[in-house]
Design a protein around this motif. Structure first.
Motif, PDB file in Angstrom:
ATOM      1  N   ALA B  92       0.956  -1.052  -0.106  1.00 40.35           N
ATOM      2  CA  ALA B  92      -0.038   0.029   0.018  1.00 40.35           C
ATOM      3  C   ALA B  92       0.904   1.292   0.027  1.00 40.35           C
ATOM      4  O   ALA B  92       1.498   1.508   1.021  1.00 40.35           O
ATOM      5  N   LEU B  93       1.051   1.802  -0.943  1.00 41.36           N
ATOM      6  CA  LEU B  93       2.122   2.833  -1.311  1.00 41.36           C
ATOM      7  C   LEU B  93       1.808   3.892  -0.344  1.00 41.36           C
ATOM      8  O   LEU B  93       2.947   4.661   0.149  1.00 41.36           O
ATOM      9  N   ALA B  94       0.699   4.414  -0.060  1.00 46.55           N
ATOM     10  CA  ALA B  94       0.380   5.297   0.980  1.00 46.55           C
ATOM     11  C   ALA B  94       0.660   5.119   2.418  1.00 46.55           C
ATOM     12  O   ALA B  94       1.359   5.746   3.214  1.00 46.55           O
ATOM     13  N   ARG B 102      -1.181  11.728   5.940  1.00 43.93           N
ATOM     14  CA  ARG B 102      -2.037  11.560   4.666  1.00 43.93           C
ATOM     15  C   ARG B 102      -1.905  13.149   3.821  1.00 43.93           C
ATOM     16  O   ARG B 102      -2.040  13.296   2.659  1.00 43.93           O
ATOM     17  N   PHE B 107      -0.241  11.209  -2.409  1.00 44.17           N
ATOM     18  CA  PHE B 107      -1.630  10.958  -3.208  1.00 44.17           C
ATOM     19  C   PHE B 107      -2.628  11.846  -2.533  1.00 44.17           C
ATOM     20  O   PHE B 107      -3.740  11.886  -3.341  1.00 44.17           O
ATOM     21  N   SER B 110      -3.562  14.604  -5.515  1.00 45.12           N
ATOM     22  CA  SER B 110      -3.967  13.913  -6.490  1.00 45.12           C
ATOM     23  C   SER B 110      -5.299  13.267  -6.387  1.00 45.12           C
ATOM     24  O   SER B 110      -6.466  13.732  -6.957  1.00 45.12           O
ATOM     25  N   ARG B 111      -5.606  12.609  -5.183  1.00 41.03           N
ATOM     26  CA  ARG B 111      -6.918  12.053  -4.970  1.00 41.03           C
ATOM     27  C   ARG B 111      -7.968  13.006  -4.676  1.00 41.03           C
ATOM     28  O   ARG B 111      -9.220  13.279  -5.146  1.00 41.03           O
ATOM     29  N   LEU B 114      -8.529  14.744  -8.055  1.00 39.60           N
ATOM     30  CA  LEU B 114      -9.475  14.019  -9.219  1.00 39.60           C
ATOM     31  C   LEU B 114     -10.975  13.943  -8.771  1.00 39.60           C
ATOM     32  O   LEU B 114     -11.729  13.448  -9.376  1.00 39.60           O
ATOM     33  N   ASP B 115     -11.177  13.623  -7.221  1.00 43.02           N
ATOM     34  CA  ASP B 115     -12.554  13.347  -6.699  1.00 43.02           C
ATOM     35  C   ASP B 115     -13.140  14.496  -6.332  1.00 43.02           C
ATOM     36  O   ASP B 115     -14.260  14.311  -5.611  1.00 43.02           O
ATOM     37  N   TYR B 216       7.721  17.527  -8.704  1.00 44.40           N
ATOM     38  CA  TYR B 216       6.293  16.924  -9.219  1.00 44.40           C
ATOM     39  C   TYR B 216       6.184  15.897  -8.071  1.00 44.40           C
ATOM     40  O   TYR B 216       6.738  14.721  -8.300  1.00 44.40           O
ATOM     41  N   ASN B 218       4.132  13.563  -7.884  1.00 45.53           N
ATOM     42  CA  ASN B 218       3.556  12.156  -8.504  1.00 45.53           C
ATOM     43  C   ASN B 218       5.117  11.386  -9.055  1.00 45.53           C
ATOM     44  O   ASN B 218       5.002  10.035  -8.968  1.00 45.53           O
ATOM     45  N   ALA B 221       5.595   9.413  -5.885  1.00 49.30           N
ATOM     46  CA  ALA B 221       4.721   8.149  -5.720  1.00 49.30           C
ATOM     47  C   ALA B 221       5.277   7.092  -6.781  1.00 49.30           C
ATOM     48  O   ALA B 221       5.414   5.960  -6.391  1.00 49.30           O
ATOM     49  N   LEU B 222       5.687   7.432  -7.937  1.00 49.10           N
ATOM     50  CA  LEU B 222       5.982   6.421  -8.916  1.00 49.10           C
ATOM     51  C   LEU B 222       7.390   5.589  -8.663  1.00 49.10           C
ATOM     52  O   LEU B 222       7.536   4.530  -8.465  1.00 49.10           O
ATOM     53  N   ALA B 225       6.789   3.259  -5.797  1.00 42.62           N
ATOM     54  CA  ALA B 225       6.116   1.990  -6.311  1.00 42.62           C
ATOM     55  C   ALA B 225       7.248   1.290  -6.781  1.00 42.62           C
ATOM     56  O   ALA B 225       7.371  -0.073  -7.079  1.00 42.62           O
TER      57      ALA B 225
END
Lengths: 491, 491
Positions: B92-94, B102, B107, B110-111, B114-115, B216, B218, B221-222, B225
């Motif tokens: 779980a990357l987070a 958090r 994330f 992004s989240r 996006l939402d 950036y 992400n 995050a990348l 991963a």
């Protein structure tokens, strides 16, 4: 910038790394990339290559020097230039161990099928011909979206993907006995990407993963990308050999088992309910997670048992897409899983792709799926395949190619070749006649399918396929060796 | 299947794992997933939750038992049920180390962006509002494709992606000084996926990767991963601090350096030619490969030096996409690299996603890019941003938020907050008023940007943004502590 073929003899090429030099460098790189030139092989002579490319010998010298400086080729005094045999440092999946001839590499069939020109026949490919797809319904859906208000053509969707498509999937899953809340679903860019995300979440390099033998060849490619240890279990017409499955789980405790349950690729087998039950018990006992790829679900005449339905999405993760029945261009896959796995999957999808399918793709599919024409389309596909399957099977049998079983649905026939034929040789011979086949060992982690081949019945309408197959399965050499073996049996 | 809210009091729910029980289980799972319930926290009492969900207490008991059996929650005798504090085994990357709140997790922004619902303002988000995007041109392109002959709506494209789009990219790259043959280009599903494929090809777990500080978010995050070891180099207005860059390369020999050169995210910095030259020399000396993410290229008033142009695509890999200027819904990215790296990248893309962007997405973008309206559109975007940027900067400065530099283009402003403010607290306070901000440490591998924040000027047209910012940067507690520090300075 100009291509080599556009360079007239008088074009000036004086700047450093001029376009003619680049053209020559690129021509060599392309030959290397397509394996037309391989490690250790001698390059064309400077004079010959200069003539072939329509450039001066000095330009070729400059190009060769540049490639030599990069270490791609090496000069041998008095003998010319040779392709360097140092392996590339980057992860080149095609080059990973165990090393296989490109013709039975999992990528071979994919690449040949994806890049087939208009004159090529592709009975080895894994999808339906364009004229079998619902072109009109797709056009209508796309036009409707172009008219719709709102930024569906420009904006990122939400992190889980289109709520409308997820609701629709919920209903479809309920129809095959899988109760999934909308929060247990996430949309992905493709069915393959769905499995990739699951592997990213659950696998570490070196983990054991169990697949069927044979299995969909891209599972093998994907697992190589994850540096998994691939183990396989022989298939039977009712699913994997369950005794061996249980023994392998006890001995190896694989982290994942990846399969198609309804219509298995390449065999067309259907998992029996009893095998499904024992399989789940074994997975539970040894803590193996199951990925059930339901990509052929809509081709079934009636739904067969799904592992995900039996298990209630506890240790089974269901994935699917619409690329086989609807569109491989407007792409979208999905994952149905335990709710607590969905959040990590979404985070992974953001990290590695900034989201899943484009909103536009998801909404286009939703339009087609809700239009009512989709049900009619898949019924027609099933009927058309139901007519094609026995016809193609009979034509194959006439030239000694025998189906392993007669599948309940779908477009694949898994067949054994006539005695004395090996699938690689047949595939290579057929490719020379512009027919792309799918040799058995491409599908086999154990390399147990050297004499098997997968056929796509929807791509076997053209008689040329059978003419080429007949020639390729009875070349002069094979014919004489067969005669010999007949003779020796006579004695 | 029905949602909990649709369950009337008389609905039978007798089958095992009935829909009411599932509804309750799912409601808990959702609270866990969204962090409304966290590890160790007490669950609602059975009676209260039954009333809230409109189900019987027995149904809640059944649901809690089921979650307890899965180990998600635990019963404490006489005290109720608690969320289990055992970490989930999957990646779980987070949750990966170093553990962060958090609110500064990559994330989070992004989240939230996006939402975001329709009532939410998103000055922290990384893209333009829908009304800034070329909706009409997209509609025209989509309609044209719906009319076109051929299976563009149904079929996989070739393995490298649309030849027309690759030719077009070639021309665009030539315009910024990058000579790339069409065989040096591969299309991907998105710009992020382009970088992900490169990481898959070049990285092994534990490899060192250098990024800018800030960068950036992400990218971070990348790289998590990929289980890379992330190191960072401080940014200056002319690119990374070159002396530190050289020292880090010598000491750590990172495998990759990932950056935006033209308009840097989040700072808006532009790489100077001299720094670019020294940077490439250092990369060459220590064998570091550079990934240059050119996603903001079209926002530049005039092209700035590209590392890929200086280097000639030898050790620099250029990636980009059209998600910021054209569409994030019709998605497509690209990679320009050495020709001998393209084949392994294509194989990886087939293995992990069975190809790149949908053919339809690639052809839609090609239509828009060739229509002539694209050039006009980006000119308008640049002009509009050129007007918005100083206006927003002035409004921010009036409340003590100061831009680090005034970028030449793009939509980001990297700003310091008033003394005494921390970006996490400001972001959390603003979120309660439905404003999504991007706190500085989200962008910082070194966690050096606790008092910085990135603003998207295109999302700062609404005065509410500034009202909320003013309140969030001067809450009562901060105000009194500021007064204290003013007082103590007076003494």
């Amino acid at each position: 910038m100009q291509r080599a073929t556009h360079l007239g003899p008088g074009t000036p090429d004086s700047r450093r790394g001029g376009s003619r030099t680049i053209a020559v460098v690129d021509a060599i790189r392309q030959r290397l990339a397509t394996r037309a030139l391989s490690a250790g092989q001698r390059l064309p002579s400077i004079r010959a290559f200069a003539a072939a490319m329509g450039v001066s010998p000095a330009t070729v010298v400059e190009a060769y020097d540049r490639l030599a400086a990069e270490g791609v080729i090496r000069a041998r005094r008095g003998s010319g230039f040779y392709v360097a045999d140092t392996a590339l440092p980057p992860l080149a999946l095609a080059d990973r161990e165990p090393r296989r001839p490109r013709a039975v590499d999992p990528f071979w069939v994919s690449r040949q099928s994806l890049d087939a020109g208009p004159g090529t026949l592709t009975p080895g490919c894994g999808w339906l011909p364009a004229e079998w797809m619902p072109q009109d319904a797709l056009r209508r859906a796309v036009r409707a979206l172009a008219r719709s208000a709102g930024p569906v053509l420009s904006d990122y969707g939400g992190a889980r993907g289109s709520p409308a498509l997820r609701r629709l999937l919920q209903g479809r899953l309920a129809g095959i006995g899988i109760d999934a809340f909308s929060e247990q679903l996430v949309l992905t860019s493709s069915g393959t990407q769905a499995i990739d995300l699951i592997c990213r979440m659950l696998l570490r390099a070196g983990d054991a993963v169990l697949v069927d033998d044979p299995c969909y060849f891209n599972f093998l490619a994907l697992l190589r990308a994850h540096q998994a240890r691939i183990i396989s279990v022989p298939m039977t017409p009712g699913g994997p050999d369950i005794a061996q499955f249980e023994a392998i789980l006890a001995a190896e405790r694989p982290r994942l088992y990846i399969t198609n349950s309804g219509l298995h690729n390449p065999t067309g087998a259907t998992l029996s309910l009893q095998t499904a039950h024992r399989l789940l018990n074994a997975a539970s006992a040894h803590d193996t997670i199951i990925v059930e790829d339901d990509i052929y679900g809509d081709f079934e005449p009636e739904p067969s048992p799904r592992l995900a339905a039996l298990d209630g999405l506890t240790r089974v993760i269901l994935v699917g897409s619409f690329s086989k029945t609807l569109s491989a261009s407007v792409r979208c896959g999905y994952i149905a899983a335990r709710a607590d796995w969905i959040e990590p999957l979404i985070d992974l999808q953001i990290a590695t792709g900034f989201g899943g399918p484009g909103q536009f793709a998801a909404e286009t599919l939703t339009q087609v799926l809700t239009s009512g024409s989709y049900r009619k389309h898949v019924e027609e596909l099933r009927a058309r395949l139901g007519r094609a399957r026995p016809r193609v099977a009979a034509r194959l049998q006439r030239i000694g190619i025998a189906p392993w079983l007669m599948p309940r649905g779908g477009f694949h026939l898994w067949c054994s070749l006539p005695d004395g034929c090996t699938a690689i040789e047949v595939a290579q011979a057929a490719l020379e006649e512009h027919v792309v086949l799918a040799p058995g060992d491409v599908f086999s982690a154990a390399q147990s399918a050297a004499t098997m081949m997968r056929f796509n019945v929807a791509h076997c309408e053209d008689s040329r396929v059978f003419n080429v197959l007949e020639r390729a399965t009875t070349p002069p050499a094979t014919r004489s060796s067969r005669r010999q073996s007949v003779n020796s049996a006579d004695r």
